[in-house]
Scaffold this active site. Structure first.
Site, PDB file in Angstrom:
ATOM      1  N   ASN A  62       0.808  -1.216   0.000  1.00 27.42           N
ATOM      2  CA  ASN A  62       0.000   0.000   0.000  1.00 27.42           C
ATOM      3  C   ASN A  62       0.843   1.269   0.000  1.00 27.42           C
ATOM      4  O   ASN A  62       0.304   2.372  -0.052  1.00 27.42           O
ATOM      5  CB  ASN A  62      -0.933   0.001   1.221  1.00 27.42           C
ATOM      6  CG  ASN A  62      -1.969   1.090   1.155  1.00 27.42           C
ATOM      7  OD1 ASN A  62      -2.533   1.361   0.097  1.00 27.42           O
ATOM      8  ND2 ASN A  62      -2.210   1.739   2.278  1.00 27.42           N
ATOM      9  N   TYR A 105       3.495   8.924 -11.983  1.00 24.82           N
ATOM     10  CA  TYR A 105       2.569   8.187 -11.117  1.00 24.82           C
ATOM     11  C   TYR A 105       1.759   7.173 -11.926  1.00 24.82           C
ATOM     12  O   TYR A 105       1.611   6.008 -11.517  1.00 24.82           O
ATOM     13  CB  TYR A 105       1.643   9.171 -10.412  1.00 24.82           C
ATOM     14  CG  TYR A 105       0.748   8.542  -9.380  1.00 24.82           C
ATOM     15  CD1 TYR A 105       1.243   8.178  -8.128  1.00 24.82           C
ATOM     16  CD2 TYR A 105      -0.600   8.313  -9.637  1.00 24.82           C
ATOM     17  CE1 TYR A 105       0.425   7.604  -7.168  1.00 24.82           C
ATOM     18  CE2 TYR A 105      -1.429   7.737  -8.684  1.00 24.82           C
ATOM     19  CZ  TYR A 105      -0.914   7.388  -7.458  1.00 24.82           C
ATOM     20  OH  TYR A 105      -1.736   6.819  -6.517  1.00 24.82           O
ATOM     21  N   ILE A 142     -10.330   9.043  -3.039  1.00 26.65           N
ATOM     22  CA  ILE A 142     -10.608   8.557  -1.694  1.00 26.65           C
ATOM     23  C   ILE A 142     -10.550   9.734  -0.725  1.00 26.65           C
ATOM     24  O   ILE A 142      -9.680  10.596  -0.838  1.00 26.65           O
ATOM     25  CB  ILE A 142      -9.585   7.495  -1.262  1.00 26.65           C
ATOM     26  CG1 ILE A 142      -9.471   6.404  -2.331  1.00 26.65           C
ATOM     27  CG2 ILE A 142      -9.979   6.878   0.076  1.00 26.65           C
ATOM     28  CD1 ILE A 142      -8.378   5.408  -2.039  1.00 26.65           C
TER      29      ILE A 142
END
Length: 244
Positions: free
Chosen positions: A11, A76, A109
């Site tokens: 993660n 990214y 998120i």
């Protein structure tokens, strides 16, 4: 004492956003090394033990930008696409040892980083979601928990997108048909799609930009293709408010 290692969730990740023509080697390397190389190293570290015990669950956290990159996230997006490729390759190699390897690709998120964005940006993210909301951390955690359970024992090498349907409603971008270069209209349309979630309003070939301080600025007209695109996005507005 704890009965051994059975589950790995990769993660950890970083972002160092910026237009690719301004991106430094350091920004590229650090993001790739953390997001992809770090994931690989953790998988390699547990693989022998998982193979010996003939059991293991691995879940890698990718991102929806792997398939739907926005502006200024070349490093990214590449890293998260690499995570998906690594997930599939690891699934092939570890599958015979009863090891499941999957990935999740979250959208927006509600994290501390996201809450640093202007309220208008978050509202637009909610509007663009099919479900009309952004994810809570628990929404992603529940999917990871499922993939780590025996209920998911026959799922491997897959990427579950957890973005509220954001990736299925994005309008397709027209392909440029000018052999001499990218057309101005194409650049304008691509820029509008990329920057709309950031609060950039398009008026023809003129863009009204809202900075984080609330002050408005007018970008120059897109009069010479990518050179003007560089001028529009090179002033720090995009890097100062790139979405996750």
């Amino acid at each position: 004492e704890l009965g051994g290692l059975h589950i790995l969730v990769n993660n950890a990740g970083i972002a160092m956003d910026g237009a690719l023509w301004r991106m430094t080697d350091r920004a590229w390397k650090e993001v790739l090394e953390t997001n992809v190389t770090g994931t690989f190293q953790c998988i390699r570290a547990v693989s022998q033990g998982f193979r010996e015990q003939q059991y293991g669950k691995i879940v890698n956290v990718s991102a929806h930008q792997a398939e739907r990159p926005g502006f200024g996230v070349a490093n990214y997006a590449a890293s998260k696409a690499g995570v998906i490729g690594l997930t599939r390759a690891a699934a092939v190699e570890l599958g015979p040892s009863n090891v499941n390897v999957n990935a999740v690709a979250p959208g927006f998120i509600r994290t501390e980083r996201m809450m640093m964005l202007p309220r208008e940006v978050i509202e637009r993210a909610q509007k663009h979601s099919v479900l009309g909301r952004v994810a809570e951390p628990e929404d992603v955690a529940h999917v990871i928990t499922f993939l780590c359970s025996d209920e998911a024992r026959h799922i491997t090498g897959q990427t579950l997108v957890v973005d509220g349907g954001l990736s299925i409603v994005a309008p397709p971008l027209p392909a440029p048909d000018d052999k001499s270069g990218v057309k101005i209209d194409y650049v304008a349309k691509r820029l509008a799609v990329a920057l709309a979630p950031l609060g950039f309003k398009r008026k023809g070939r003129l863009f009204q930009l809202e900075t984080l301080t609330g002050k408005s600025h007018e970008a120059p007209r897109l009069s010479s293709g990518m050179a003007e695109l560089d001028r529009v996005t090179g002033g720090g507005f995009v890097r100062g408010s790139v979405l996750l």
